[in-house]
Design a protein around this motif. Structure first.
Motif, short mmCIF file in Angstrom:
data_model
loop_
_atom_site.label_atom_id
_atom_site.label_comp_id
_atom_site.label_asym_id
_atom_site.label_seq_id
_atom_site.Cartn_x
_atom_site.Cartn_y
_atom_site.Cartn_z
N ILE A 129 -26.38 -14.62 -95.96
CA ILE A 129 -25.70 -13.14 -95.32
C ILE A 129 -26.99 -12.06 -96.28
N THR A 130 -26.81 -11.89 -97.89
CA THR A 130 -27.61 -10.80 -98.13
C THR A 130 -28.83 -10.72 -97.35
N GLY A 131 -29.52 -10.96 -97.05
CA GLY A 131 -31.27 -11.44 -96.35
C GLY A 131 -30.76 -10.84 -94.68
N ARG A 132 -29.28 -10.58 -94.30
CA ARG A 132 -29.49 -10.50 -92.86
C ARG A 132 -29.94 -9.06 -92.55
N ARG A 133 -30.98 -9.05 -91.17
CA ARG A 133 -30.82 -7.73 -90.85
C ARG A 133 -30.65 -7.89 -89.85
N SER A 134 -30.40 -6.90 -89.17
CA SER A 134 -29.97 -6.81 -87.53
C SER A 134 -30.36 -6.05 -86.56
N CYS A 135 -30.74 -6.57 -85.14
CA CYS A 135 -31.14 -5.05 -84.63
C CYS A 135 -30.19 -4.42 -83.23
N PRO A 136 -30.19 -2.63 -83.67
CA PRO A 136 -28.49 -2.14 -83.28
C PRO A 136 -28.76 -2.08 -81.67
N THR A 137 -29.90 -2.36 -81.14
CA THR A 137 -29.99 -2.35 -79.48
C THR A 137 -30.48 -3.84 -79.05
N ASN B 284 -16.45 -1.29 -80.50
CA ASN B 284 -15.63 -1.06 -80.88
C ASN B 284 -15.53 0.31 -81.36
N VAL B 285 -15.00 -0.39 -83.29
CA VAL B 285 -15.30 0.68 -84.12
C VAL B 285 -17.03 1.45 -83.70
N ASP B 286 -17.98 1.34 -83.08
CA ASP B 286 -18.86 2.30 -82.89
C ASP B 286 -18.46 3.29 -81.51
N GLN B 287 -18.01 2.25 -80.75
CA GLN B 287 -17.50 3.88 -79.90
C GLN B 287 -15.90 4.53 -80.03
N GLY B 288 -15.80 3.95 -81.54
CA GLY B 288 -14.69 5.16 -81.95
C GLY B 288 -13.02 4.85 -81.03
N THR B 289 -12.64 3.43 -80.43
CA THR B 289 -12.31 3.23 -79.30
C THR B 289 -10.55 3.12 -80.04
N GLU B 290 -9.43 3.11 -79.41
CA GLU B 290 -8.58 2.47 -80.38
C GLU B 290 -8.18 1.29 -81.31
N LEU B 291 -8.68 0.25 -80.28
CA LEU B 291 -9.35 -1.19 -81.32
C LEU B 291 -9.77 -0.74 -82.56
N GLY B 292 -11.11 -0.54 -82.72
CA GLY B 292 -12.30 0.51 -83.65
C GLY B 292 -11.41 0.73 -84.54
#
Ligand code: AMP
Length: 249
Positions: A156-164, A63-71
């Protein structure tokens, strides 16, 4: 003859897998502090039992990425490491659980996070049956992953994630084969905005103050299963599968 026999075996296997996957598992709730491994274990449950992972954090980030109202509303709250309001999150979950892929069950990752959300979930499930062959109320299977504080910080500090594809890596414990690139689809890995050191402490505090009572709530009603989340990931997965298989049997 052998080919025919082979076909029969394959058909029998396909039938038994179809039966296995058509049985309902109902709701599974994974509790635990940020970095406990909820996301990783949810994805493994999703792959084995063919039920969706419903991650409130992921839906909020979308929602944040899509810029919705909730986001727009959630963005600042998440950046501070605080919790988004119960009303907004419950409505978001209600809409998600109505989708057809949730019919046989789902893994809730990051929800419920407050006592009010846990009560809301019970009320929602009150009139919903999973598995028609067992006319009992579909209480969630609640599993909490307990992890040592220092281990949490490292994770947590070592975490990386794939956005796809959403796959989660850790630079220390589970690095990608090529530095910072997803093994599955080659996308550049990212660090979550709220995995920054200054946001981690408020997130852990939010867990201790607001989410601990959720575990107490499930404990009081005899539904909490605690697991040692400090163990290697595969060992934790094995434990979880055993719990779910027992429930499924
Ligand atoms: P997560 O990915 O589960 O660590 O969630 C990231 C952030 O999203 C949290 O720090 C909260 O700001 C927000 N969030 C996720 N799930 C919930 C929830 N059930 N209730 C309130 N806020 C949530």
């Amino acid at each position: 003859m052998w080919e025919a026999a082979g076909n029969t075996v394959r058909e029998a296997l396909a039938n038994s897998m179809a039966q296995e996957t058509s049985r309902d598992l109902g709701p599974v709730v994974l509790l635990g502090p940020p970095g406990a491994g909820k996301g990783t274990q949810s994805k493994r449950i999703m792959e084995k039992y063919l039920i969706p992972q419903v991650s409130t954090g992921d839906i909020l980030r979308q929602n944040v990425d899509q810029g919705t109202e909730l986001g727009h509303i959630a963005k600042a709250v998440m950046a501070r490491g605080e919790l988004v309001s119960d009303d907004l999150v419950c409505e978001m979950v209600r809409l998600r659980l109505k989708e057809p892929d949730c019919k046989r069950g789902y893994v809730l990752d990051g929800f419920p996070r407050t006592a009010a959300q846990a009560g809301w979930l019970d009320a929602l499930l009150d009139d919903r049956l999973f598995d028609n062959s067992r006319p009992t109320r579909a209480w969630p299977i609640v599993i909490r992953l307990d992890v040592d504080y220092n281990q949490l910080l490292l994770r947590i500090t070592g975490r990386r994630s794939c956005p796809t594809c959403g796959r989660i890596y850790n630079v220390r414990f589970q690095p990608a084969s090529v530095d910072c690139v997803c093994d599955i689809d080659g996308t550049r890995l990212i660090t979550r905005n709220d995995d920054r050191l200054e946001v981690i402490q408020p997130r852990i505090t939010a867990y201790q103050e607001q989410t601990r009572p959720v575990a107490d709530y499930y404990q009081r009603t005899g539904r909490l299963i605690s697991l040692n989340g400090d163990q290697p990931m595969d060992v934790v997965t094995e434990h979880i599968f055993r719990i779910l298989d027992d429930h499924h049997a």
